[in-house]
Scaffold this motif. Sequence first.
Motif, PDB file in Angstrom:
ATOM      1  N   THR A  13       0.848  -1.195   0.000  1.00 45.92           N
ATOM      2  CA  THR A  13       0.000   0.000   0.000  1.00 45.92           C
ATOM      3  C   THR A  13       0.881   1.241   0.000  1.00 45.92           C
ATOM      4  O   THR A  13       1.802   1.352   0.820  1.00 45.92           O
ATOM      5  N   ALA A  14       0.599   2.162  -0.901  1.00 43.87           N
ATOM      6  CA  ALA A  14       1.340   3.423  -0.935  1.00 43.87           C
ATOM      7  C   ALA A  14       0.836   4.343   0.172  1.00 43.87           C
ATOM      8  O   ALA A  14      -0.361   4.406   0.447  1.00 43.87           O
ATOM      9  N   ILE A  15       1.749   5.052   0.805  1.00 42.81           N
ATOM     10  CA  ILE A  15       1.394   6.014   1.851  1.00 42.81           C
ATOM     11  C   ILE A  15       1.236   7.380   1.199  1.00 42.81           C
ATOM     12  O   ILE A  15       2.216   7.978   0.746  1.00 42.81           O
ATOM     13  N   ARG A  16       0.004   7.861   1.142  1.00 45.37           N
ATOM     14  CA  ARG A  16      -0.295   9.111   0.439  1.00 45.37           C
ATOM     15  C   ARG A  16       0.042  10.341   1.276  1.00 45.37           C
ATOM     16  O   ARG A  16       0.424  11.374   0.734  1.00 45.37           O
ATOM     17  N   ALA A  17      -0.149  10.252   2.590  1.00 44.04           N
ATOM     18  CA  ALA A  17       0.089  11.390   3.474  1.00 44.04           C
ATOM     19  C   ALA A  17       1.086  10.967   4.549  1.00 44.04           C
ATOM     20  O   ALA A  17       0.687  10.573   5.647  1.00 44.04           O
ATOM     21  N   PRO A  18       2.384  10.998   4.274  1.00 48.98           N
ATOM     22  CA  PRO A  18       3.368  10.477   5.228  1.00 48.98           C
ATOM     23  C   PRO A  18       3.469  11.326   6.485  1.00 48.98           C
ATOM     24  O   PRO A  18       3.386  12.558   6.446  1.00 48.98           O
ATOM     25  N   TYR A 190       1.026  -0.349  15.067  1.00 45.04           N
ATOM     26  CA  TYR A 190       1.682  -0.739  13.818  1.00 45.04           C
ATOM     27  C   TYR A 190       1.921   0.526  13.009  1.00 45.04           C
ATOM     28  O   TYR A 190       0.986   1.287  12.733  1.00 45.04           O
ATOM     29  N   LEU A 191       3.180   0.788  12.650  1.00 42.42           N
ATOM     30  CA  LEU A 191       3.560   1.972  11.892  1.00 42.42           C
ATOM     31  C   LEU A 191       3.999   1.526  10.503  1.00 42.42           C
ATOM     32  O   LEU A 191       5.054   0.907  10.355  1.00 42.42           O
ATOM     33  N   PRO A 192       3.201   1.797   9.455  1.00 39.64           N
ATOM     34  CA  PRO A 192       3.554   1.318   8.108  1.00 39.64           C
ATOM     35  C   PRO A 192       4.605   2.198   7.442  1.00 39.64           C
ATOM     36  O   PRO A 192       4.801   3.363   7.802  1.00 39.64           O
ATOM     37  N   ASN A 193       5.291   1.630   6.448  1.00 37.59           N
ATOM     38  CA  ASN A 193       6.221   2.406   5.632  1.00 37.59           C
ATOM     39  C   ASN A 193       6.114   1.946   4.191  1.00 37.59           C
ATOM     40  O   ASN A 193       5.590   0.870   3.893  1.00 37.59           O
ATOM     41  N   ARG A 237       8.939   6.569   3.220  1.00 41.86           N
ATOM     42  CA  ARG A 237       7.843   7.337   3.811  1.00 41.86           C
ATOM     43  C   ARG A 237       7.191   6.481   4.893  1.00 41.86           C
ATOM     44  O   ARG A 237       6.934   5.293   4.671  1.00 41.86           O
ATOM     45  N   LEU A 238       6.924   7.086   6.045  1.00 39.25           N
ATOM     46  CA  LEU A 238       6.285   6.398   7.162  1.00 39.25           C
ATOM     47  C   LEU A 238       4.915   7.000   7.413  1.00 39.25           C
ATOM     48  O   LEU A 238       4.761   8.230   7.452  1.00 39.25           O
ATOM     49  N   GLY A 239       3.924   6.126   7.578  1.00 39.02           N
ATOM     50  CA  GLY A 239       2.579   6.562   7.888  1.00 39.02           C
ATOM     51  C   GLY A 239       2.349   6.649   9.382  1.00 39.02           C
ATOM     52  O   GLY A 239       3.188   6.271  10.197  1.00 39.02           O
ATOM     53  N   GLY A 240       1.178   7.149   9.769  1.00 43.24           N
ATOM     54  CA  GLY A 240       0.817   7.249  11.170  1.00 43.24           C
ATOM     55  C   GLY A 240       0.543   5.891  11.776  1.00 43.24           C
ATOM     56  O   GLY A 240       0.235   4.931  11.069  1.00 43.24           O
ATOM     57  N   PRO A 241       0.657   5.752  13.112  1.00 45.74           N
ATOM     58  CA  PRO A 241       0.461   4.456  13.761  1.00 45.74           C
ATOM     59  C   PRO A 241      -0.972   3.976  13.694  1.00 45.74           C
ATOM     60  O   PRO A 241      -1.915   4.767  13.789  1.00 45.74           O
TER      61      PRO A 241
END
Length: 250
Positions: A13-18, A190-193, A237-241
Amino acid sequence: MQTPSPITPDAPTAIRAPLLTQQWRDLCFLHWAVEPDAVARLLPGGTVPDVHDGLTYVGLVAFRMHRVGWLRLPGVPYLGSFPETNVRLYSVDGHGRRGVVFRSMDAARLIPVVMGRVGFRLPYLWSRMTVRAVGDTVTYTSSRRWPGPRGAYCRIAVRTGEPVEEPTELEHFLTARWGMHNAFLGKASYLPNDHPRWPLHRAELLSCEENLIAAAGLPAPCDAPVSVLYSPGVPVRLGGPHRPAGLPTP
């Protein structure tokens, strides 16, 4: 518990708003196989060891963090750029999300260390560190300053080799990790990247002297690592938890 998600070399999944952007450069991946029962107690509640052919792994990963930035702002050139060395384990949660769990994160900048410890409850530690490349040889050194144990150290030297045209299943398992599990405010998060596919290279381990793995509460390795890899790096890029991780906490 759901079946673990497939291991994919590209982010699912792409992180649109890192939440954060950064670059990971000059990475050295060293891994040792361990029995899952030996590390299960060290994982956050709601997660269990992720396994490949019945074994899980302890990773020692040394690299340069480069230009960490918040949201879509430009990365910070000084405070956001520093050497780092992680001791990590491999985890899966009740939603089947595979990730890593950091047991220690030595870094060379005090302010990011304090921010990581206070803001994200991550096991950041302040250390003297260097990463130097001469020809095809890269050396990584660290000596812990705070909070301890003071003097915990790591000295690694690798010679980089040919690009890995087609990583093995184990190499994908160890490197294609699209999130981090962490205990945050009493719950597992869980923090995605996401990042481009890893450009991996074979590497020869010239030397490895360290006690970071033992300092992280794990058995000190007795044998050579089963996997040695190098990568010039990727933008990340890292997304929110996301909470909770999905398994009930005993």
